[in-house]
Design a protein around this motif. Structure first.
Motif, PDB file in Angstrom:
ATOM      1  N   PRO A 285       0.822  -1.220   0.000  1.00 35.66           N
ATOM      2  CA  PRO A 285       0.000   0.000   0.000  1.00 35.66           C
ATOM      3  C   PRO A 285       0.856   1.270   0.000  1.00 35.66           C
ATOM      4  O   PRO A 285       1.917   1.331   0.626  1.00 35.66           O
ATOM      5  CB  PRO A 285      -0.796  -0.118   1.308  1.00 35.66           C
ATOM      6  N   ASP A 302      -5.196  -2.674   0.600  1.00 40.51           N
ATOM      7  CA  ASP A 302      -4.308  -3.720   1.090  1.00 40.51           C
ATOM      8  C   ASP A 302      -3.046  -3.838   0.241  1.00 40.51           C
ATOM      9  O   ASP A 302      -2.013  -4.315   0.710  1.00 40.51           O
ATOM     10  CB  ASP A 302      -5.041  -5.069   1.093  1.00 40.51           C
ATOM     11  N   ALA A 340       0.136  -7.783  -0.012  1.00 46.64           N
ATOM     12  CA  ALA A 340      -0.967  -7.389   0.870  1.00 46.64           C
ATOM     13  C   ALA A 340      -0.654  -7.634   2.337  1.00 46.64           C
ATOM     14  O   ALA A 340      -1.496  -7.394   3.200  1.00 46.64           O
ATOM     15  CB  ALA A 340      -2.235  -8.136   0.476  1.00 46.64           C
ATOM     16  N   ARG A 345      -6.316 -14.614   3.910  1.00 51.86           N
ATOM     17  CA  ARG A 345      -7.202 -13.501   3.541  1.00 51.86           C
ATOM     18  C   ARG A 345      -8.391 -14.024   2.742  1.00 51.86           C
ATOM     19  O   ARG A 345      -8.222 -14.872   1.867  1.00 51.86           O
ATOM     20  CB  ARG A 345      -6.454 -12.468   2.699  1.00 51.86           C
ATOM     21  N   VAL A 348      -9.600  -8.691  -0.414  1.00 53.60           N
ATOM     22  CA  VAL A 348      -8.646  -7.582  -0.422  1.00 53.60           C
ATOM     23  C   VAL A 348      -9.266  -6.401  -1.154  1.00 53.60           C
ATOM     24  O   VAL A 348     -10.103  -6.554  -2.049  1.00 53.60           O
ATOM     25  CB  VAL A 348      -7.309  -7.944  -1.112  1.00 53.60           C
ATOM     26  N   THR A 349      -8.839  -5.218  -0.753  1.00 51.13           N
ATOM     27  CA  THR A 349      -9.142  -4.000  -1.494  1.00 51.13           C
ATOM     28  C   THR A 349      -7.830  -3.529  -2.099  1.00 51.13           C
ATOM     29  O   THR A 349      -6.848  -3.334  -1.381  1.00 51.13           O
ATOM     30  CB  THR A 349      -9.717  -2.910  -0.582  1.00 51.13           C
ATOM     31  N   ARG A 358     -12.714  -3.846  -4.340  1.00 48.47           N
ATOM     32  CA  ARG A 358     -12.680  -4.942  -3.362  1.00 48.47           C
ATOM     33  C   ARG A 358     -13.104  -6.236  -4.050  1.00 48.47           C
ATOM     34  O   ARG A 358     -14.089  -6.260  -4.800  1.00 48.47           O
ATOM     35  CB  ARG A 358     -13.622  -4.642  -2.192  1.00 48.47           C
TER      36      ARG A 358
END
Length: 395
Positions: A285, A302, A340, A345, A348-349, A358
């Motif tokens: 990010p 993420d 990420a 997970r 994720v976005t 997303r």
């Protein structure tokens, strides 16, 4: 000799997600184009306005980008528990071919609405008000997509308050479930990871040895780390698409990755298979300015992802590549998962050039193999124009 008249064909021009395309019912096509082959390809090329050496598609319905040079063919499904068969054709802009090797995840969002509006779904299964569940057979890759289409007063609802980065106006949300999304591409053996590993060393002449995650999910995709090729993951289109050297590098990565994935036998074949595989680069990010002018903050995402389609950096994200992102993010150790932050997970976005998206996936490990039962994301769709296209075809 008298020039032939234009052929008139019923068609609908639709936006699905961040793409646009011309939709046809197979039964409305000229008889020779109702089956795969040169007649069908020639028709769709002429509809879109390709091949165009000027790269503008002025004399056709295409918009001179990979996102707007698309066609969809639909028919009632003869498969049990499916409503409609969906075939996607990616039309080359400057070359005389239609690529049938993969799906378009964005236009998948428009298939359900089109099917309902054109009587291809049993009326008993369409509520007066609520969500209609449309069961789609994606014929290019042999997979099922479930579309949840909003219906108001018996008709498809297209307007709403759902915001999709990369699309200017609000619309109604269409949720898509890509069932068992590992792509059954010819030559890939149906394996999610065709090499058997979640990360490989990919030797690319003139570039070097890159760590790569090569995955068949949604669409065959090659993921590399942004830093390994000199990028940050926050780039916008102009940073890549105006750089001929960069585009050549990505095409070289794509060609050699396609060989490793078993999609082609030799790198020279990549030029005839432009739609697949995709190449994407990922990064942790970071805050950046999206193409809309808004700021995407590091805390909102993420990871960052940029992907190329038909040789150019995509203005947002291909829907099928988003499925690949969600799937790879759900599997520990892939480059997507590591960017990420690693770990387990279910969604994720990610940040893309136009904003954020997303996507979720359900993954499980069995007997040392990873399986993904479905990937889920939301798009929107809208009819832009309906009626007939006219095409000057030789008799």
């Amino acid at each position: 000799m008298t020039p032939p008249p234009q052929t008139r064909i019923a068609a609908t021009y639709m936006r699905g997600g961040t793409s646009k395309g011309v939709f046809f019912k197979v039964e409305d096509l000229p008889e020779a184009a109702r089956v795969p082959g040169p007649a069908r390809d020639a028709l769709l090329l002429r509809v879109i306005g390709s091949p165009d050496p000027y790269g503008k598609q002025i004399d056709g319905m295409g918009g001179a980008t990979s996102s707007t040079s698309k066609t969809v063919l639909l028919s009632r499904s003869t498969r049990p528990d499916h409503d409609v068969d969906y075939l996607f054709g990616q039309v080359s802009i400057d070359k005389p071919f239609v690529d049938w090797s993969g799906n378009c995840g964005n236009l998948s969002a428009a298939v359900g609405p089109f099917a309902i509006a054109n009587g291809m779904v049993d009326p008993a299964r369409v509520p007066r008000n609520g969500l209609a569940v449309v069961r789609i057979w994606q014929a290019n890759i042999g997979k099922t997509i479930i579309a949840h289409v909003p219906v108001t007063n018996g008709e498809v609802q297209e307007t709403g308050d759902f915001e999709l980065d990369g699309v200017t106006f609000l619309a109604a949300e269409v949720q898509l479930e890509f069932m068992d999304p590992a792509a059954d591409e010819e030559g890939a053996g149906g394996a999610m990871f065709p090499t058997g590993r979640v990360v490989d060393d990919l030797d690319v002449p003139g570039v070097g040895t890159l760590r790569a995650t090569m995955i068949n999910a949604g669409i065959p995709t090659i993921f590399v780390d942004a830093a390994s090729i000199g990028y940050t993951g926050s780039e916008l289109q102009e940073a890549i698409n105006g750089d001929a050297k960069a585009l050549a590098m990505f095409e070289t990565i794509r060609a050699h990755g396609a060989v490793r994935m078993g999609l082609i036998a030799h790198v020279d074949e990549a030029a005839r298979r432009q739609h697949t595989p995709k190449v994407a680069f990922v990064a942790p990010p970071a805050t950046y300015g999206a193409s809309s002018g808004k700021t995407v903050h590091a805390g909102e995402v993420d990871l960052l992802v940029r992907a190329l389609s038909m040789g150019k950096l995509h203005h947002a994200m291909m829907g099928t590549a988003a499925v690949a992102i969600g799937t790879a993010a759900a599997i520990p150790g892939t480059l997507v998962n590591l960017a990420a932050g690693g770990g387990v997970r279910t969604a994720v976005t990610f940040g893309h050039p136009s904003g954020t998206l997303r996507v979720g996936a359900e993954a499980l490990e069995a007997d040392g193999q990873w399986l993904v039962t479905k990937a889920v994301m939301s798009r929107s769709a809208r009819v832009l124009m309906e009626g007939h296209v006219r095409v000057p075809l030789q008799p």
